[in-house]
Motif scaffolding. Sequence first.
Motif, PDB file in Angstrom:
ATOM      1  N   ARG A  15       1.095  -1.065  -0.043  1.00 21.64           N
ATOM      2  CA  ARG A  15      -0.158   0.028   0.387  1.00 21.64           C
ATOM      3  C   ARG A  15       1.005   1.229   0.636  1.00 21.64           C
ATOM      4  NH1 ARG A  15      -3.772  -2.457   4.382  1.00 21.64           N
ATOM      5  NH2 ARG A  15      -1.307  -1.913   5.840  1.00 21.64           N
ATOM      6  N   TYR A  16       0.768   2.081  -0.539  1.00 19.24           N
ATOM      7  CA  TYR A  16       1.137   3.286  -0.917  1.00 19.24           C
ATOM      8  C   TYR A  16       0.272   5.094  -0.368  1.00 19.24           C
ATOM      9  CZ  TYR A  16       4.113   0.329  -3.429  1.00 19.24           C
ATOM     10  OH  TYR A  16       5.270  -0.457  -3.907  1.00 19.24           O
ATOM     11  N   ASP A  17       0.432   5.617   0.382  1.00 21.39           N
ATOM     12  CA  ASP A  17       0.569   6.675   0.662  1.00 21.39           C
ATOM     13  C   ASP A  17       0.254   7.828  -0.565  1.00 21.39           C
ATOM     14  OD1 ASP A  17      -0.655   5.228   3.243  1.00 21.39           O
ATOM     15  OD2 ASP A  17       1.007   6.450   4.140  1.00 21.39           O
ATOM     16  N   TYR A  18      -0.017   8.553  -0.676  1.00 20.89           N
ATOM     17  CA  TYR A  18       0.097  10.539  -1.463  1.00 20.89           C
ATOM     18  C   TYR A  18      -1.308  10.901  -1.187  1.00 20.89           C
ATOM     19  CZ  TYR A  18       1.094   6.288  -4.907  1.00 20.89           C
ATOM     20  OH  TYR A  18       2.001   5.486  -6.070  1.00 20.89           O
ATOM     21  N   ARG A  19      -0.630  12.143  -1.520  1.00 24.57           N
ATOM     22  CA  ARG A  19      -1.561  13.213  -1.258  1.00 24.57           C
ATOM     23  C   ARG A  19      -2.578  14.328  -2.030  1.00 24.57           C
ATOM     24  NH1 ARG A  19       1.469  16.076   2.970  1.00 24.57           N
ATOM     25  NH2 ARG A  19      -0.453  14.834   4.483  1.00 24.57           N
ATOM     26  N   CYS A  20      -3.234  14.817  -1.819  1.00 23.85           N
ATOM     27  CA  CYS A  20      -3.746  15.140  -3.156  1.00 23.85           C
ATOM     28  C   CYS A  20      -3.612  16.885  -2.817  1.00 23.85           C
ATOM     29  CB  CYS A  20      -5.760  15.204  -3.229  1.00 23.85           C
ATOM     30  SG  CYS A  20      -5.982  16.512  -4.547  1.00 23.85           S
ATOM     31  N   ARG A  21      -2.508  17.034  -4.260  1.00 25.86           N
ATOM     32  CA  ARG A  21      -2.572  18.619  -4.347  1.00 25.86           C
ATOM     33  C   ARG A  21      -3.394  19.737  -3.772  1.00 25.86           C
ATOM     34  NH1 ARG A  21       3.449  18.757  -7.426  1.00 25.86           N
ATOM     35  NH2 ARG A  21       4.584  17.594  -6.178  1.00 25.86           N
ATOM     36  N   SER A  22      -4.455  19.185  -4.926  1.00 20.51           N
ATOM     37  CA  SER A  22      -5.453  19.782  -5.028  1.00 20.51           C
ATOM     38  C   SER A  22      -6.547  20.112  -3.161  1.00 20.51           C
ATOM     39  CB  SER A  22      -6.480  19.607  -6.095  1.00 20.51           C
ATOM     40  OG  SER A  22      -5.862  19.568  -7.332  1.00 20.51           O
ATOM     41  N   CYS A  23      -6.571  19.201  -3.448  1.00 17.67           N
ATOM     42  CA  CYS A  23      -7.961  19.147  -1.662  1.00 17.67           C
ATOM     43  C   CYS A  23      -7.196  19.302  -0.935  1.00 17.67           C
ATOM     44  CB  CYS A  23      -9.168  18.550  -1.812  1.00 17.67           C
ATOM     45  SG  CYS A  23      -8.612  16.522  -2.226  1.00 17.67           S
ATOM     46  N   GLY A  24      -5.840  17.964  -0.521  1.00 20.13           N
ATOM     47  CA  GLY A  24      -5.054  18.164   0.522  1.00 20.13           C
ATOM     48  C   GLY A  24      -5.376  16.620   0.821  1.00 20.13           C
ATOM     49  N   ASP A  25      -6.725  16.193   0.601  1.00 19.17           N
ATOM     50  CA  ASP A  25      -6.634  15.036   0.985  1.00 19.17           C
ATOM     51  C   ASP A  25      -5.142  13.567   1.159  1.00 19.17           C
ATOM     52  OD1 ASP A  25      -7.970  12.849   2.001  1.00 19.17           O
ATOM     53  OD2 ASP A  25      -9.404  12.049  -0.389  1.00 19.17           O
ATOM     54  N   THR A  26      -5.549  12.784   1.801  1.00 14.69           N
ATOM     55  CA  THR A  26      -4.186  12.426   2.412  1.00 14.69           C
ATOM     56  C   THR A  26      -4.772  10.163   1.805  1.00 14.69           C
ATOM     57  OG1 THR A  26      -3.138  12.904   3.520  1.00 14.69           O
ATOM     58  CG2 THR A  26      -2.078  11.036   3.585  1.00 14.69           C
ATOM     59  N   PHE A  27      -4.510   9.832   0.960  1.00 20.09           N
ATOM     60  CA  PHE A  27      -5.118   8.559   0.983  1.00 20.09           C
ATOM     61  C   PHE A  27      -4.198   7.500   0.897  1.00 20.09           C
ATOM     62  CE2 PHE A  27      -4.570  10.756  -2.924  1.00 20.09           C
ATOM     63  CZ  PHE A  27      -4.737   9.500  -4.352  1.00 20.09           C
ATOM     64  N   GLU A  28      -4.691   6.040   0.595  1.00 21.42           N
ATOM     65  CA  GLU A  28      -4.297   4.730   0.050  1.00 21.42           C
ATOM     66  C   GLU A  28      -4.344   4.358  -1.018  1.00 21.42           C
ATOM     67  OE1 GLU A  28      -4.160   1.927   2.839  1.00 21.42           O
ATOM     68  OE2 GLU A  28      -3.124   3.173   4.105  1.00 21.42           O
ATOM     69  N   VAL A  29      -3.368   4.128  -1.819  1.00 21.71           N
ATOM     70  CA  VAL A  29      -3.524   3.112  -2.661  1.00 21.71           C
ATOM     71  C   VAL A  29      -3.058   1.589  -2.986  1.00 21.71           C
ATOM     72  CG1 VAL A  29      -3.606   3.073  -5.623  1.00 21.71           C
ATOM     73  CG2 VAL A  29      -3.981   4.628  -4.595  1.00 21.71           C
ATOM     74  N   SER A  30      -3.293   0.220  -3.012  1.00 22.69           N
ATOM     75  CA  SER A  30      -2.922  -0.382  -3.102  1.00 22.69           C
ATOM     76  C   SER A  30      -2.608  -1.264  -4.702  1.00 22.69           C
ATOM     77  CB  SER A  30      -3.568  -1.588  -2.620  1.00 22.69           C
ATOM     78  OG  SER A  30      -4.145  -1.883  -1.175  1.00 22.69           O
ATOM     79  N   ARG A  31      -0.935  -1.808  -4.487  1.00 31.89           N
ATOM     80  CA  ARG A  31      -0.973  -1.993  -6.113  1.00 31.89           C
ATOM     81  C   ARG A  31       0.501  -1.928  -5.728  1.00 31.89           C
ATOM     82  NH1 ARG A  31       0.688   4.195  -8.380  1.00 31.89           N
ATOM     83  NH2 ARG A  31      -1.967   3.786  -8.927  1.00 31.89           N
ATOM     84  N   PRO A  32       0.354  -3.583  -7.211  1.00 37.96           N
ATOM     85  CA  PRO A  32       1.860  -3.866  -7.119  1.00 37.96           C
ATOM     86  C   PRO A  32       3.597  -3.226  -6.915  1.00 37.96           C
ATOM     87  CG  PRO A  32       0.630  -4.154  -9.673  1.00 37.96           C
ATOM     88  CD  PRO A  32       0.043  -3.347  -8.437  1.00 37.96           C
ATOM     89  N   MET A  33       4.654  -3.649  -6.789  1.00 39.10           N
ATOM     90  CA  MET A  33       5.697  -3.136  -6.726  1.00 39.10           C
ATOM     91  C   MET A  33       5.978  -1.944  -7.751  1.00 39.10           C
ATOM     92  SD  MET A  33       7.716  -4.766  -3.712  1.00 39.10           S
ATOM     93  CE  MET A  33       8.971  -3.079  -3.476  1.00 39.10           C
ATOM     94  N   ALA A  34       5.718  -3.334  -8.589  1.00 41.73           N
ATOM     95  CA  ALA A  34       6.206  -2.458 -11.168  1.00 41.73           C
ATOM     96  C   ALA A  34       5.397  -1.162 -11.015  1.00 41.73           C
ATOM     97  CB  ALA A  34       6.173  -3.889 -11.330  1.00 41.73           C
ATOM     98  N   GLU A  35       4.687  -0.981  -9.820  1.00 50.47           N
ATOM     99  CA  GLU A  35       3.482   0.417 -10.504  1.00 50.47           C
ATOM    100  C   GLU A  35       3.863   1.389  -9.170  1.00 50.47           C
ATOM    101  OE1 GLU A  35      -0.463  -1.555 -11.234  1.00 50.47           O
ATOM    102  OE2 GLU A  35       0.379  -3.171 -12.657  1.00 50.47           O
ATOM    103  N   SER A  36       4.331   1.123  -8.831  1.00 49.81           N
ATOM    104  CA  SER A  36       5.238   1.789  -7.587  1.00 49.81           C
ATOM    105  C   SER A  36       5.004   3.500  -7.686  1.00 49.81           C
ATOM    106  CB  SER A  36       6.001   1.403  -6.457  1.00 49.81           C
ATOM    107  OG  SER A  36       6.981   1.785  -6.877  1.00 49.81           O
ATOM    108  N   ALA A  37       5.374   3.796  -8.943  1.00 46.60           N
ATOM    109  CA  ALA A  37       5.818   4.651  -9.241  1.00 46.60           C
ATOM    110  C   ALA A  37       4.644   5.473 -10.226  1.00 46.60           C
ATOM    111  CB  ALA A  37       7.384   4.624 -10.162  1.00 46.60           C
ATOM    112  N   ALA A  38       4.147   5.035 -10.538  1.00 45.01           N
ATOM    113  CA  ALA A  38       2.626   5.508 -11.580  1.00 45.01           C
ATOM    114  C   ALA A  38       1.601   6.010 -11.169  1.00 45.01           C
ATOM    115  CB  ALA A  38       1.259   4.024 -12.307  1.00 45.01           C
TER     116      ALA A  38
END
Length: 70
Positions: free
Chosen positions: A3-26
Motif C-alpha cells: 500500500r502506498y500513501d499519496y496526498r492530493c495537492r488540489s484538495c489536501g486529502d491523504t489517501f492510500e492505494v494498493s498496487r504491485p511494486m512494479a506500479e509504485s511510481a505510476a
Amino acid sequence: MPRYDYRCRSCGDTFEVSRPMAESAAPAVCPEGHEDTVKLLSTVAVGGMAKGGPAPSPSGGGCCGGGCCG
C-alpha cells in the motif's frame, strides 16, 4: 500487495492505494478525482539493534528461554 500513501495537492486529502511494486511510481488519482497528487515517503518500523549495541535481555518464560534446559 503493498500500500502506498499519496496526498492530493488540489484538495489536501491523504489517501492510500494498493498496487504491485512494479506500479509504485505510476500516478494516482485522489478519491475526489484530482490528478495532481504526490506519493508520500512511508516510514517502516524495524526491530533489532545496531551493530555493536547491547545484547538483548533474556525473555524468560518458556523452556530454553528461561534457562530450564540443562
